[in-house]
Motif scaffolding. Structure first.
Motif, short mmCIF file in Angstrom:
data_model
loop_
_atom_site.label_atom_id
_atom_site.label_comp_id
_atom_site.label_asym_id
_atom_site.label_seq_id
_atom_site.Cartn_x
_atom_site.Cartn_y
_atom_site.Cartn_z
N VAL A 97 32.88 -2.16 46.47
CA VAL A 97 32.85 -3.58 47.02
C VAL A 97 31.62 -3.70 48.19
CG1 VAL A 97 33.89 -5.61 47.91
CG2 VAL A 97 35.21 -4.20 46.60
N PRO A 98 30.52 -4.27 47.93
CA PRO A 98 29.56 -4.61 48.92
C PRO A 98 30.13 -5.27 50.10
CG PRO A 98 29.14 -6.17 47.27
CD PRO A 98 30.25 -5.48 46.76
N ASP A 99 29.38 -4.94 51.12
CA ASP A 99 29.59 -5.71 52.51
C ASP A 99 29.57 -7.16 52.41
OD1 ASP A 99 30.25 -3.21 53.80
OD2 ASP A 99 28.22 -2.96 54.48
N LYS A 121 18.52 -14.01 33.54
CA LYS A 121 18.98 -14.53 34.64
C LYS A 121 20.14 -13.84 35.04
CE LYS A 121 15.83 -17.49 33.74
NZ LYS A 121 14.51 -17.49 34.55
N LEU A 122 20.56 -14.02 36.36
CA LEU A 122 21.71 -13.49 36.85
C LEU A 122 23.06 -13.78 36.24
CD1 LEU A 122 22.71 -12.18 39.47
CD2 LEU A 122 23.24 -14.38 40.65
N GLU A 123 22.89 -14.97 35.51
CA GLU A 123 24.02 -15.18 34.87
C GLU A 123 24.39 -14.48 33.50
OE1 GLU A 123 21.88 -17.36 36.03
OE2 GLU A 123 23.23 -18.51 37.31
N ASP A 124 23.27 -13.96 33.05
CA ASP A 124 23.31 -12.97 31.80
C ASP A 124 24.23 -11.81 32.27
OD1 ASP A 124 21.91 -14.82 30.44
OD2 ASP A 124 20.01 -13.92 30.99
N PHE A 125 24.36 -11.65 33.37
CA PHE A 125 25.08 -10.37 33.75
C PHE A 125 26.35 -10.39 34.36
CE2 PHE A 125 20.36 -9.46 33.50
CZ PHE A 125 20.44 -8.38 32.74
N GLN A 130 32.10 -16.33 41.05
CA GLN A 130 33.08 -16.92 42.33
C GLN A 130 34.25 -15.59 42.55
OE1 GLN A 130 35.08 -20.43 41.03
NE2 GLN A 130 36.16 -20.18 42.91
N ASN A 131 34.49 -14.74 41.61
CA ASN A 131 35.54 -13.82 41.66
C ASN A 131 34.91 -12.45 41.45
OD1 ASN A 131 37.60 -15.86 41.72
ND2 ASN A 131 37.42 -15.95 39.20
N LEU A 132 33.84 -12.37 41.61
CA LEU A 132 32.99 -11.20 41.68
C LEU A 132 33.42 -10.24 42.79
CD1 LEU A 132 30.95 -9.37 39.90
CD2 LEU A 132 29.31 -10.22 41.51
N PHE A 133 33.94 -9.03 42.52
CA PHE A 133 34.33 -8.03 43.45
C PHE A 133 35.34 -8.61 44.25
CE2 PHE A 133 29.58 -7.30 43.49
CZ PHE A 133 29.90 -5.74 42.80
N GLY A 134 36.19 -9.59 43.92
CA GLY A 134 37.46 -10.04 44.24
C GLY A 134 38.46 -9.61 43.92
N ALA A 152 37.42 -2.30 39.27
CA ALA A 152 36.00 -2.26 39.12
C ALA A 152 35.50 -3.30 38.27
CB ALA A 152 35.61 -0.81 38.36
N GLU A 153 34.06 -3.49 38.43
CA GLU A 153 33.26 -4.61 37.74
C GLU A 153 32.53 -3.73 36.72
OE1 GLU A 153 33.66 -7.65 38.07
OE2 GLU A 153 34.66 -7.64 40.03
N TYR A 154 32.45 -4.83 35.70
CA TYR A 154 31.62 -4.20 34.63
C TYR A 154 30.42 -4.71 34.23
CZ TYR A 154 35.76 -1.49 33.47
OH TYR A 154 37.00 -0.45 33.68
N ILE A 155 29.28 -4.13 33.73
CA ILE A 155 27.90 -4.83 33.43
C ILE A 155 27.20 -3.90 32.47
CG2 ILE A 155 26.74 -3.53 35.41
CD1 ILE A 155 25.16 -5.81 35.73
N THR A 156 26.61 -4.79 31.31
CA THR A 156 25.85 -4.29 30.45
C THR A 156 24.35 -4.69 30.71
OG1 THR A 156 27.64 -4.51 28.86
CG2 THR A 156 25.31 -4.04 27.96
#
Length: 224
Positions: A97-99, A121-125, A130-134, A152-156
């Motif tokens: 989790v980032p600071d 765009k950011l939203e493509d990933f 709102q719930n990222l890293f939560g 963990a979070e997932y990204i392509t």
């Protein structure tokens, strides 16, 4: 195609011309697109053109009949859009989790600007920031089955972004684990862009109309 590119990029047309979209016909089952446009030059002479695109991968931003200020037509075989499309996709797991989540997202936004000209765009990933890293609520039926990696979070990512993204994560004390790689089926494609370098260069996204396809041809329909 060469004549249309030359006319739309001529000095007089670039400063005093107009470009209008008359009709767009997309045959999804045949991956074909036909674009009817009208060019009006500085003498108010009107020429109608049809742009034919074959083996179409995608198109965007043809939402208005008036294509201004994007009146210069160019075709590229080397462009960020093509690099993204032709790049293998890498599925990653982000551990940690980032600071400051919003600083991390801001840096990722800047990465997209610098490395691929904001053509993604950011939203493509990260569609749900709102719930990222939560903290995530694990359904009752899955409790005891899921490991700590479930947080963990997932990204392509397109592979061309993997190294800069990994460096970004390392600077935020995040780990990136590669879960899979998937090759692209698209090669030898071109991108046709309606642009205007007075607004922005063609390799940077500012909502220019564009078509990605394997082949482009034109028909000049009339002179007035």
């Amino acid at each position: 195609m060469e004549e249309l590119v030359e006319v739309s990029n001529s000095k007089n047309f670039a400063s005093q011309g107009f470009t209008y979209l008359k009709k767009l016909v997309f045959e999804a089952d045949r991956a074909r697109l036909q674009l009817h446009i009208t060019l009006i030059d500085e003498t108010e002479k009107q020429n109608d053109w049809i742009i034919n695109a074959e083996n179409v991968f995608g198109f965007k931003n043809f939402d208005s009949g008036n294509l201004m200020p994007y009146l210069k037509i160019n075709i590229y075989e080397n462009h960020p859009l093509l690099k993204i499309m032709e790049s293998p996709e890498i599925q990653c797991m982000i551990i940690g989790v980032p600071d400051n989540k919003f600083e991390f997202l801001g840096k990722f936004y800047q990465l997209l600007q610098n490395d691929i000209g904001s053509w993604k765009k950011l939203e493509d990933f990260f569609w749900n920031t709102q719930n990222l890293f939560g903290e995530k609520e694990i359904p009752e039926s899955f409790k005891g089955l899921m490991t700590e990696e479930s947080d963990a979070e997932y990204i392509t990512l397109p592979k061309i972004l993997l190294d800069p993204f990994r460096r970004l994560c390392e600077s935020e004390n995040l780990q990136v684990q590669i879960d899979g790689e998937y090759e692209s089926d698209y090669k030898n494609m071109k991108v046709l862009i309606f642009g205007n370098e007075m607004i922005c260069p063609d390799d940077y996204c500012l909502n220019q109309p564009y078509i990605i396809a394997e082949k482009f041809t034109t028909e000049k329909k009339s002179n007035g």
